[in-house]
Design a protein around this motif. Structure first.
Motif, PDB file in Angstrom:
ATOM      1  N   PHE A 210      -3.405  33.463 -31.031  1.00 46.97           N
ATOM      2  CA  PHE A 210      -2.767  34.704 -31.492  1.00 46.97           C
ATOM      3  C   PHE A 210      -2.791  35.771 -30.400  1.00 46.97           C
ATOM      4  CE2 PHE A 210      -3.180  38.958 -33.363  1.00 46.97           C
ATOM      5  CZ  PHE A 210      -1.976  39.037 -34.037  1.00 46.97           C
ATOM      6  N   GLU A 211      -3.922  35.937 -29.758  1.00 50.49           N
ATOM      7  CA  GLU A 211      -4.027  36.929 -28.679  1.00 50.49           C
ATOM      8  C   GLU A 211      -3.125  36.564 -27.509  1.00 50.49           C
ATOM      9  OE1 GLU A 211      -8.009  37.590 -27.479  1.00 50.49           O
ATOM     10  OE2 GLU A 211      -8.657  38.439 -29.406  1.00 50.49           O
ATOM     11  N   LEU A 212      -3.015  35.242 -27.243  1.00 48.49           N
ATOM     12  CA  LEU A 212      -2.140  34.797 -26.156  1.00 48.49           C
ATOM     13  C   LEU A 212      -0.691  35.192 -26.434  1.00 48.49           C
ATOM     14  CD1 LEU A 212      -1.555  33.174 -23.573  1.00 48.49           C
ATOM     15  CD2 LEU A 212      -1.344  31.144 -25.036  1.00 48.49           C
ATOM     16  N   LEU A 213      -0.207  34.887 -27.630  1.00 51.15           N
ATOM     17  CA  LEU A 213       1.176  35.213 -27.988  1.00 51.15           C
ATOM     18  C   LEU A 213       1.402  36.718 -28.002  1.00 51.15           C
ATOM     19  CD1 LEU A 213       1.800  32.633 -30.873  1.00 51.15           C
ATOM     20  CD2 LEU A 213       2.603  32.521 -28.505  1.00 51.15           C
ATOM     21  N   LEU A 214       0.405  37.461 -28.502  1.00 52.35           N
ATOM     22  CA  LEU A 214       0.522  38.912 -28.540  1.00 52.35           C
ATOM     23  C   LEU A 214       0.654  39.486 -27.132  1.00 52.35           C
ATOM     24  CD1 LEU A 214       0.452  41.625 -30.031  1.00 52.35           C
ATOM     25  CD2 LEU A 214      -2.049  41.541 -29.890  1.00 52.35           C
ATOM     26  N   ASN A 215      -0.187  39.036 -26.214  1.00 46.22           N
ATOM     27  CA  ASN A 215      -0.158  39.558 -24.843  1.00 46.22           C
ATOM     28  C   ASN A 215       1.092  39.121 -24.091  1.00 46.22           C
ATOM     29  OD1 ASN A 215      -2.631  41.066 -24.737  1.00 46.22           O
ATOM     30  ND2 ASN A 215      -3.763  39.143 -24.710  1.00 46.22           N
ATOM     31  N   VAL A 216       1.592  37.914 -24.391  1.00 50.37           N
ATOM     32  CA  VAL A 216       2.854  37.474 -23.781  1.00 50.37           C
ATOM     33  C   VAL A 216       3.989  38.388 -24.247  1.00 50.37           C
ATOM     34  CG1 VAL A 216       4.596  35.645 -23.741  1.00 50.37           C
ATOM     35  CG2 VAL A 216       2.190  35.070 -23.440  1.00 50.37           C
ATOM     36  N   GLY A 217       3.977  38.716 -25.548  1.00 49.90           N
ATOM     37  CA  GLY A 217       4.998  39.617 -26.078  1.00 49.90           C
ATOM     38  C   GLY A 217       4.909  41.003 -25.466  1.00 49.90           C
ATOM     39  N   LEU A 218       3.689  41.499 -25.287  1.00 52.23           N
ATOM     40  CA  LEU A 218       3.512  42.822 -24.682  1.00 52.23           C
ATOM     41  C   LEU A 218       3.895  42.805 -23.205  1.00 52.23           C
ATOM     42  CD1 LEU A 218       0.125  43.927 -26.309  1.00 52.23           C
ATOM     43  CD2 LEU A 218       2.437  44.665 -26.917  1.00 52.23           C
ATOM     44  N   ALA A 219       3.661  41.678 -22.535  1.00 53.46           N
ATOM     45  CA  ALA A 219       4.065  41.559 -21.133  1.00 53.46           C
ATOM     46  C   ALA A 219       5.582  41.612 -21.009  1.00 53.46           C
ATOM     47  CB  ALA A 219       3.529  40.257 -20.543  1.00 53.46           C
ATOM     48  N   TYR A 220       6.268  40.955 -21.966  1.00 52.16           N
ATOM     49  CA  TYR A 220       7.734  41.019 -21.980  1.00 52.16           C
ATOM     50  C   TYR A 220       8.207  42.451 -22.218  1.00 52.16           C
ATOM     51  CZ  TYR A 220      12.540  40.435 -23.504  1.00 52.16           C
ATOM     52  OH  TYR A 220      13.902  40.556 -23.636  1.00 52.16           O
ATOM     53  N   LEU A 221       7.458  43.178 -23.038  1.00 47.14           N
ATOM     54  CA  LEU A 221       7.770  44.585 -23.293  1.00 47.14           C
ATOM     55  C   LEU A 221       7.722  45.377 -21.980  1.00 47.14           C
ATOM     56  CD1 LEU A 221       8.434  46.066 -25.961  1.00 47.14           C
ATOM     57  CD2 LEU A 221       6.083  46.876 -25.983  1.00 47.14           C
ATOM     58  N   GLY A 222       6.779  45.016 -21.106  1.00 45.19           N
ATOM     59  CA  GLY A 222       6.684  45.670 -19.807  1.00 45.19           C
ATOM     60  C   GLY A 222       7.907  45.409 -18.948  1.00 45.19           C
ATOM     61  N   ILE A 223       8.434  44.168 -19.020  1.00 44.46           N
ATOM     62  CA  ILE A 223       9.665  43.844 -18.282  1.00 44.46           C
ATOM     63  C   ILE A 223      10.823  44.668 -18.812  1.00 44.46           C
ATOM     64  CG2 ILE A 223      11.314  41.997 -17.767  1.00 44.46           C
ATOM     65  CD1 ILE A 223       8.988  40.026 -17.945  1.00 44.46           C
TER      66      ILE A 223
END
Length: 232
Positions: A129-142
């Protein structure tokens, strides 16, 4: 061939289908409305088209008055012998908001990437869950970097003014961060067409651009070009 097909986009429709399209004409693009009117006029259909015709005339009036420039972030001030184009306050505010949101997204994205790196280097149990959450937030940074394009617009249009007066066109614009003023004859104003954009230019200097698939904006720029070339 493509242009011919678009110009006859309603020729295979029945009279009943054309009348159904008229009933929902406000959902159609301006270009589609014009093609529909052309086909109806050609067939001389007998029906009440008052609202349909009024919608088209209202849009033509707004185009002639350059009202749709506001959708591109600009406003016009017209008189009998001059025309002045400036940046709207709402467009400036939108650019500032985009920059703030973009910076926030970038910071969130950086935090997510750091967290991801730490999680891979950590001995703690793996949490999907944390992995998917952080991947999503990283995409938000892009995505945030795309919002930061507002910085370029804000800088490029700071102090912007386009003035047509007395057989002379004056463009005040930033060139390499420096606010400069250029004066040219009306004949220097033209439209440059590319696959994706149509751009109003003074010689080779870009002034205002819009997407090629937005017919109302394209016609508005054409009308602006005509007005600038007729200043006296």
């Amino acid at each position: 061939m493509k242009i011919r097909k678009r110009n006859n986009m309603y020729q295979d429709k029945s009279d009943h289908q054309l009348l159904e399209l008229v009933s929902i004409h406000k959902k159609l693009t301006f270009q589609a409305q014009l093609y529909l009117k052309r086909e109806i006029d050609k067939r001389q259909l007998d029906a009440d088209f008052t609202n349909f015709h009024q919608t088209i005339e209202d849009k033509r009036s707004k185009i002639n008055n350059l009202d749709y420039l506001e959708n591109m972030g600009f406003q016009s001030l017209n008189s009998n012998d001059s025309i002045e184009i400036t940046r709207t306050k709402s467009a400036v505010i939108m650019d500032v908001v985009a920059i703030v949101v973009g910076l926030l997204f970038v910071l969130i994205g950086v935090y997510a990437i750091v967290t991801l790196v730490d999680s891979f280097n950590s001995d703690e149990a793996f949490n999907i869950f944390e992995l998917l959450l952080n991947v999503g937030l990283a995409y938000l940074g892009i995505l945030g970097f795309q919002f930061l394009s507002g910085i370029n617009r804000l800088i490029d249009h700071s102090g912007f003014k386009l003035l047509g007066l007395g057989q002379m066109i004056t463009l005040r614009k930033r060139f390499d961060m420096t606010l400069s003023e250029v004066q040219k004859e009306p004949s220097s104003i033209h439209l440059h067409n590319s696959e994706e954009e149509i751009t109003l230019q003074m010689d080779d200097v870009n002034i205002i651009s819009t997407y090629s698939d937005n017919n109302i904006h394209k016609i508005t720029l054409k009308k602006l070009k005509e007005k600038l070339q007729k200043v006296s």
